[in-house]
Design an enzyme around this catalytic site. Sequence first.
Site, mmCIF file in Angstrom:
data_model
loop_
_atom_site.group_PDB
_atom_site.id
_atom_site.type_symbol
_atom_site.label_atom_id
_atom_site.label_comp_id
_atom_site.label_asym_id
_atom_site.label_seq_id
_atom_site.Cartn_x
_atom_site.Cartn_y
_atom_site.Cartn_z
ATOM 1 C CG HIS A 47 -84.055 23.643 -52.806
ATOM 2 N ND1 HIS A 47 -84.152 24.535 -51.760
ATOM 3 C CD2 HIS A 47 -84.646 22.501 -52.380
ATOM 4 C CE1 HIS A 47 -84.766 23.963 -50.742
ATOM 5 N NE2 HIS A 47 -85.080 22.729 -51.099
ATOM 6 C CB SER A 48 -87.827 25.099 -52.955
ATOM 7 O OG SER A 48 -89.087 25.390 -52.385
ATOM 8 C CE1 TYR A 49 -89.349 32.412 -57.197
ATOM 9 C CE2 TYR A 49 -87.071 32.460 -56.433
ATOM 10 C CZ TYR A 49 -88.093 33.010 -57.185
ATOM 11 O OH TYR A 49 -87.866 34.140 -57.925
ATOM 12 N N GLY A 98 -86.940 26.212 -58.853
ATOM 13 C CA GLY A 98 -87.472 25.563 -60.036
ATOM 14 C C GLY A 98 -88.128 26.562 -60.982
#
Length: 270
Positions: free
Chosen positions: A111-113, A115
């Site tokens: 999720h988000s960072y 990735g």
Amino acid sequence: MKDTIPSRRRVLALAAALPVAAASVGCASTQYSTPSSTFVLVPGAWHGGWCYRRVGDLLRRQGHHVYTPSLTGVGEKSHLLSRNVGLQTHVDDVVNLVKWEDLRDIVLVGHSYGGMVITGAAEVLEPRIKSIVYLDAFVPEVGQSMLDIAGAVSRARIEAQALRTQGLSLDPIPARIFKVNEADQKWVDEKMTPHPFATFRDPAGSASAYQRIRRKFYVRATRYASEPFDQFAGKLRSRSDWSVRFLDAGHDLMIDRPADVAALLLEAAG
């Protein structure tokens, strides 16, 4: 592949922990079998494994194996925060979990960072990964850091904050900014912890193995405005080897729409 979100029928089935049936929007119903699968769910910046609690509960009730690691320096590991915690530290967190638990055929989710983290982890774990899922997440190219792809305005804000903490950490962004539903905003704000700054500064090393994974998903949370995430979704949507989905949720879509996210992860598990 078509851009869809799980049907209401499947959401209700998941919430009740009954056998899952999924129907793509505008398509005939498709029955998904649910053999035991293994999921490794990596949180984004400022978040710990706690953010996947609802999704994890739904999947475990279906008989699946779910791992929700908190990364070094964040969440219940916040006591380990230091200037030495970088992107590679977080990649190693995930790689070592998978190796020491001897996990195989995993669905790797970021999720988000997160990735950035799963992209790096895939360089080592590729043979063990069945599918990879980016939840409103950054997808770096070789040599790119979070600062490089977050956008000019965000970069200036992040660097200014890092100066105030002498390069140690970044303060959490309020849940309301992430468009978390109002009922959960207080809970999310209480759970989030400062995030190690070096992880945003460090560039991604090799970043090609994730592209060789056969099943690849990108999920865009449409209630959260983000030019980088829009660009990732648009770019990957044009590729036949990616499935891009759009979910009516805030950035913390695993909190806002846990049943929908669980259904998507079950689809990714195949």
